[in-house]
Design a protein around this motif. Sequence first.
Motif, PDB file in Angstrom:
ATOM      1  N   SER A  23      68.810 -28.267 114.732  1.00 26.63           N
ATOM      2  CA  SER A  23      69.920 -27.785 114.683  1.00 26.63           C
ATOM      3  C   SER A  23      69.207 -25.788 114.516  1.00 26.63           C
ATOM      4  N   LEU A  24      70.359 -25.956 115.222  1.00 26.43           N
ATOM      5  CA  LEU A  24      69.900 -24.443 115.969  1.00 26.43           C
ATOM      6  C   LEU A  24      70.616 -23.010 115.531  1.00 26.43           C
ATOM      7  N   LYS A  25      70.125 -22.165 114.614  1.00 27.97           N
ATOM      8  CA  LYS A  25      71.772 -21.872 113.797  1.00 27.97           C
ATOM      9  C   LYS A  25      71.478 -20.624 113.783  1.00 27.97           C
ATOM     10  N   THR A  26      70.349 -19.346 114.681  1.00 24.88           N
ATOM     11  CA  THR A  26      70.268 -18.917 115.301  1.00 24.88           C
ATOM     12  C   THR A  26      69.282 -18.832 116.701  1.00 24.88           C
ATOM     13  N   LYS A  27      70.114 -17.389 116.945  1.00 25.85           N
ATOM     14  CA  LYS A  27      69.670 -16.915 118.511  1.00 25.85           C
ATOM     15  C   LYS A  27      67.786 -16.765 118.062  1.00 25.85           C
ATOM     16  N   GLY A  28      67.080 -16.895 118.692  1.00 30.79           N
ATOM     17  CA  GLY A  28      65.706 -16.178 118.703  1.00 30.79           C
ATOM     18  C   GLY A  28      64.521 -17.168 118.438  1.00 30.79           C
ATOM     19  N   LYS A  29      63.730 -16.978 117.563  1.00 34.81           N
ATOM     20  CA  LYS A  29      62.145 -17.197 117.715  1.00 34.81           C
ATOM     21  C   LYS A  29      62.732 -18.754 116.579  1.00 34.81           C
ATOM     22  N   GLN A  30      62.381 -20.055 117.234  1.00 34.45           N
ATOM     23  CA  GLN A  30      62.070 -21.253 116.602  1.00 34.45           C
ATOM     24  C   GLN A  30      60.498 -21.811 116.180  1.00 34.45           C
ATOM     25  N   THR A  31      60.161 -22.697 115.842  1.00 38.80           N
ATOM     26  CA  THR A  31      59.278 -22.902 115.671  1.00 38.80           C
ATOM     27  C   THR A  31      58.910 -24.433 115.116  1.00 38.80           C
ATOM     28  N   LEU A  32      58.392 -25.315 115.876  1.00 38.68           N
ATOM     29  CA  LEU A  32      58.186 -26.579 116.094  1.00 38.68           C
ATOM     30  C   LEU A  32      56.033 -26.692 115.102  1.00 38.68           C
ATOM     31  N   LYS A  33      56.354 -27.790 114.189  1.00 34.38           N
ATOM     32  CA  LYS A  33      55.264 -28.215 113.850  1.00 34.38           C
ATOM     33  C   LYS A  33      54.623 -29.425 114.551  1.00 34.38           C
ATOM     34  N   ILE A  34      54.477 -30.297 115.223  1.00 37.43           N
ATOM     35  CA  ILE A  34      53.985 -31.388 115.520  1.00 37.43           C
ATOM     36  C   ILE A  34      52.090 -32.526 114.590  1.00 37.43           C
ATOM     37  N   PHE A  35      52.413 -32.473 113.031  1.00 34.26           N
ATOM     38  CA  PHE A  35      51.245 -33.082 112.383  1.00 34.26           C
ATOM     39  C   PHE A  35      50.061 -34.577 112.957  1.00 34.26           C
ATOM     40  N   MET A  36      49.408 -34.139 113.025  1.00 33.72           N
ATOM     41  CA  MET A  36      48.457 -35.564 113.230  1.00 33.72           C
ATOM     42  C   MET A  36      48.893 -36.505 111.831  1.00 33.72           C
ATOM     43  N   VAL A  37      48.910 -37.993 112.023  1.00 29.66           N
ATOM     44  CA  VAL A  37      49.368 -38.753 110.887  1.00 29.66           C
ATOM     45  C   VAL A  37      47.745 -40.204 111.965  1.00 29.66           C
ATOM     46  N   ASP A  38      48.208 -40.805 112.988  1.00 28.17           N
ATOM     47  CA  ASP A  38      47.321 -41.593 113.660  1.00 28.17           C
ATOM     48  C   ASP A  38      46.085 -41.111 114.765  1.00 28.17           C
ATOM     49  N   ALA A  39      45.048 -41.232 114.506  1.00 27.68           N
ATOM     50  CA  ALA A  39      44.158 -40.917 115.661  1.00 27.68           C
ATOM     51  C   ALA A  39      44.571 -42.047 116.754  1.00 27.68           C
ATOM     52  N   GLY A  40      44.263 -40.689 117.699  1.00 24.73           N
ATOM     53  CA  GLY A  40      44.389 -41.522 119.413  1.00 24.73           C
ATOM     54  C   GLY A  40      45.948 -40.762 119.966  1.00 24.73           C
ATOM     55  N   VAL A  41      47.051 -40.983 118.984  1.00 24.27           N
ATOM     56  CA  VAL A  41      48.287 -40.204 119.739  1.00 24.27           C
ATOM     57  C   VAL A  41      47.574 -39.231 120.414  1.00 24.27           C
ATOM     58  N   ALA A  42      48.599 -38.794 122.216  1.00 23.74           N
ATOM     59  CA  ALA A  42      48.178 -38.565 123.190  1.00 23.74           C
ATOM     60  C   ALA A  42      49.383 -37.616 122.899  1.00 23.74           C
ATOM     61  N   LEU A  43      49.898 -36.401 123.042  1.00 23.65           N
ATOM     62  CA  LEU A  43      51.156 -35.663 123.437  1.00 23.65           C
ATOM     63  C   LEU A  43      50.953 -34.763 124.796  1.00 23.65           C
ATOM     64  N   ASP A  44      51.738 -35.064 125.374  1.00 21.29           N
ATOM     65  CA  ASP A  44      51.348 -34.603 126.478  1.00 21.29           C
ATOM     66  C   ASP A  44      52.458 -33.258 127.050  1.00 21.29           C
ATOM     67  N   TYR A  45      54.012 -33.677 126.515  1.00 19.14           N
ATOM     68  CA  TYR A  45      55.101 -32.421 126.693  1.00 19.14           C
ATOM     69  C   TYR A  45      56.504 -32.816 125.647  1.00 19.14           C
ATOM     70  N   MET A  46      56.794 -31.514 125.232  1.00 23.68           N
ATOM     71  CA  MET A  46      58.351 -31.461 124.655  1.00 23.68           C
ATOM     72  C   MET A  46      59.381 -31.016 125.610  1.00 23.68           C
ATOM     73  N   VAL A  47      60.594 -31.502 125.761  1.00 24.29           N
ATOM     74  CA  VAL A  47      62.671 -31.361 125.934  1.00 24.29           C
ATOM     75  C   VAL A  47      62.913 -30.382 124.851  1.00 24.29           C
ATOM     76  N   LEU A  48      63.871 -30.045 125.111  1.00 23.62           N
ATOM     77  CA  LEU A  48      64.063 -29.282 123.853  1.00 23.62           C
ATOM     78  C   LEU A  48      65.044 -28.986 125.069  1.00 23.62           C
ATOM     79  N   ASN A  49      66.403 -29.990 124.675  1.00 20.80           N
ATOM     80  CA  ASN A  49      67.946 -30.246 125.041  1.00 20.80           C
ATOM     81  C   ASN A  49      68.788 -29.343 124.556  1.00 20.80           C
ATOM     82  N   THR A  50      69.627 -27.705 124.319  1.00 22.45           N
ATOM     83  CA  THR A  50      70.548 -27.953 123.820  1.00 22.45           C
ATOM     84  C   THR A  50      72.339 -28.468 124.748  1.00 22.45           C
ATOM     85  N   LYS A  51      72.195 -28.675 124.788  1.00 20.95           N
ATOM     86  CA  LYS A  51      74.086 -29.048 126.247  1.00 20.95           C
ATOM     87  C   LYS A  51      73.916 -30.132 126.870  1.00 20.95           C
ATOM     88  N   ASN A  52      72.992 -30.984 126.388  1.00 22.22           N
ATOM     89  CA  ASN A  52      73.106 -32.044 126.480  1.00 22.22           C
ATOM     90  C   ASN A  52      72.577 -32.854 127.954  1.00 22.22           C
TER      91      ASN A  52
END
Length: 960
Positions: free
Chosen positions: A916-945
């Motif tokens: 949810s984007l309840k307001t305009k402006g700054k949003q914060t995303l946190k990604i926590f490590m669970v399992d070793a070896g996971v390799a994150l490449d990129y993220m896409v926030l799609n607000t208008k489908n």
Amino acid sequence: MKLFHKISLIAFLIISCKSAQDNQLSNSSFEIVTPTTKTSILYGKGERLDSITANLLAEDIYKVTSYKPKVITSTNEATKNVIVIGELKSNLIKTFLEDDAVKQEFKNQWESYIYKTITNPTKTIEKAFIITGTNPRGTAYGVFDLSKKIGVSPWYWWADVPAKKQQELIINQPEFYSSAPSVAFRGIFLNDEDWGLQPWAEHTFEPETGDIGPKTYSKIFELLLRLKANTIWPAMHPSTKAFFHYPSNRKMAEAYNIVIGTSHAEPMLRNNVDEWNKETMGHFNYKTNKESVYKYWEDRVKEAKNIDGIYSMGMRGVHDSGMEGVKSKDEAVEVLTDVIADQRGLLKKYINPNVEDVPQALTVYKEVLDLYKNGLKVPDDITLVWTDDNYGYIRSLSNAEEQKRNGGSGVYYHASYWGRPHDYLWLESTNPYLIHEEMMKAYNLNNKDIWILNVGDIKPAEYSMQLFLDMAFDAESFQKTEAVKAHQTQFFTDIFGADLGETMADIKTAYYQLAFERKPEFMGWSQTEKTTPIYKSAYNTLSYGDEISERIKSFETLENKVDSIEEKLPEALNSSFTQLLSYPVKGASNMTKKFMYRDKALVYANQGRKSASVYKDKSNNSYENIVALTKNYNALSNGKWQGIMDMKPRRLPVFDNPEINLEFKNTEKPIGISVEDTSSTKSGIPKLPTFYVNDTASYFIDVFLVKNNQASWSFENIPNWIKLSQVSGELNDRVLEKRIQVSIDWNLWKASGEPLSAQIKIKSEGFNETIQINTSNSYQNLSEASLVEKNGLAVIYASSFSNIHKTEKTFWEKQTGFGHTQSVMQAKPLNAKSTENTTEAAYLEYDIETETITNEAILKIVAIPTHPLTTDGDVRIKVQWNNEPIQELSFKTYGRSNTWKQNVLTNKAIKQMKVSLKTKGKQTLKIFMVDAGVALDYMVLNTKNKKLGYKLPKETELGR
């Protein structure tokens, strides 16, 4: 079979081309060829591998200096300067080296060697350069390392690399002890040889055998030793007779001291495809036909009694299929347990009563991994050989308990593959950074007793083979991803010189990156087993900057660089250049164009563009280019390689010249336009994507002929702050279309009162169209480096975090060069236990500025499609959007699911969640490590489908 490995960097051998009078000789200097010195080569009589290496070294010296040293076997014949070759414990070496002259801890080191120069060892010998190994292979590695350093490439024969000529040859080598190899058994699997290696051997190189026989294997075994490898899984497809069919094959392996193994489907050194005759032997079924199967194995064990081999244990189908006659996993485990017990009984009876001393391996491939997970107990001394999923991602590695096994573990890895969802047998396309990431992961988790690379036909997998085997020999020097670029640069520098090495490495790096985006063989969007026809690709030619044109342009840039090098390249290097760089780049480029131009033709015909027919022709021409390139490849080196390169392995639809049936849109308009993103206002006026203040972005408008044979066009009502690359022009039979780039002059925009919209018109005879231009000042108070939402998307690369938090035991680490972004973030250390509690987890934090308010936004997280590190592991992260509840996501796939198929075809694992984007402006995303070896490449926030493109989207950083 488990060995202790200690690694250090191998010292460089310094080669001097100075004349004798200019060279101040030290105690470590050794003159091989000078005006006054002509070295001979001495080895011990009867030592077969020493004889081979001694004579090959003489040939190598001849290639460099045009002087061929005399090869002798008696010390009495030796005078002046002599290169002495022999095993450390041999009588010959004992003549030159006292026992206490060699470090005690070195003597039992696996496959290692010494360089040592001795002055006046005998009355007739002035200097002896000693090359001695802890076993014959160790000696051979020392010999061939010297050959490489004097200017003879390991690929001198297999890639026609010319030697670096020198009039004089003087080496300055201090006493040197090599380290033991990182991996005990290192080698290749010759596979899917039906379209290259086998027909080439049969018709061109070894017609006297009419097959891959001893002459071919001698060249392969020499290459293995030059690359410091020691193991072969021989070719085994129906096109090729079994390795043991030709007795000389075995003799050749014995002469070169090569260890013989067999693949995951070939137990007990058997080749089932060629050697199991169903008509005379019955079904390959251990439940119903045990006696025949047992005798089949027994005969080979007796025949191979004295061979240096690794026995593949267990049982699958005749070829690459599951075990016959079992109806459940439990039953399969029960049968397989009996099979392994009986096989070990044979080894105990015929090879060694201490069966644990006989090298054995169980390759945990495909369904065998499921059986292992289902409770199959494997004797502790058998080496577990884990496998990738055929597309470069290792399915599992040893856990902490499995790492304690006496038999150790290893990896069977693919650089070439036949099977579903699609083959990749034609070109070398596995990204070196992926090979590095997966194999170093294996090494660091102690899976280092056997490494085997499926190289297909060897050609054109030369660089993958070099990298894989260099890592296997000296893994410690590859701990950082930066080592990959350095290694690739050195590979090309060694062959083509320092002036071209880095440039060629850059070209090949870009080539591999384009293949990581989509392999050449996958460009038809078809699949196999079952084989499907080709489909339209997922690249979007009307949006995101025109993804099709961007991919074509990337390849054309590489082709132009290749052509530029070829124009200036010495003739002696032309063949090598074609094999190692030109053919792969141009072949992949034309495969891309074949399908990308096809897509353009289909899309443009639907818009009514006359140019669609031009793109159809370009597609067909690209196919013909591949035909010509392949014909040229097979004619290289005066026909030496005739038949080695087949542009249509398995005759799959992707390799054909595609049929393109164009159905043109019927319209009465003389010309047409297409604006990027093809969206429109509520009133139906086409509009370009919104421009954001201070961005350097530009978007395109295409103007094209539809009905008329020619037309003039011009833009009107253009505000001074809107910049067009062209404001008017002519369309005709030579210029069927024109692309106009639109951008904003932000200084003039501000001076004009910061307008948020404007409309421009394009006119031609019988044609009048309005186009909407929108601007946004949503982020004018932000820094240009801010990550923002633009046109309904926010794209964030994993390495663009605003904050990174590590714990005492865990952290995220950037892997430079790897992934679509070439900067993935990996959860480390690899041996860390899973972190279930986010308060104890390392995390990445991202700040994103948005302009949309919605409860329906979709956050997509794209990772490298790796598998769990161990059989009981997972591939999880935890994600928190703003202060919303933390969600757990897993990238784990199962078997050959459709998700897995798409993952390996795209090199992406994608999970998504609603935010949810309840307001305009700054949003914060946190990604926590669970399992070793996971390799994150990129993220896409799609607000208008929005429908996303195929390529890696550009990061939505303000100011770009």
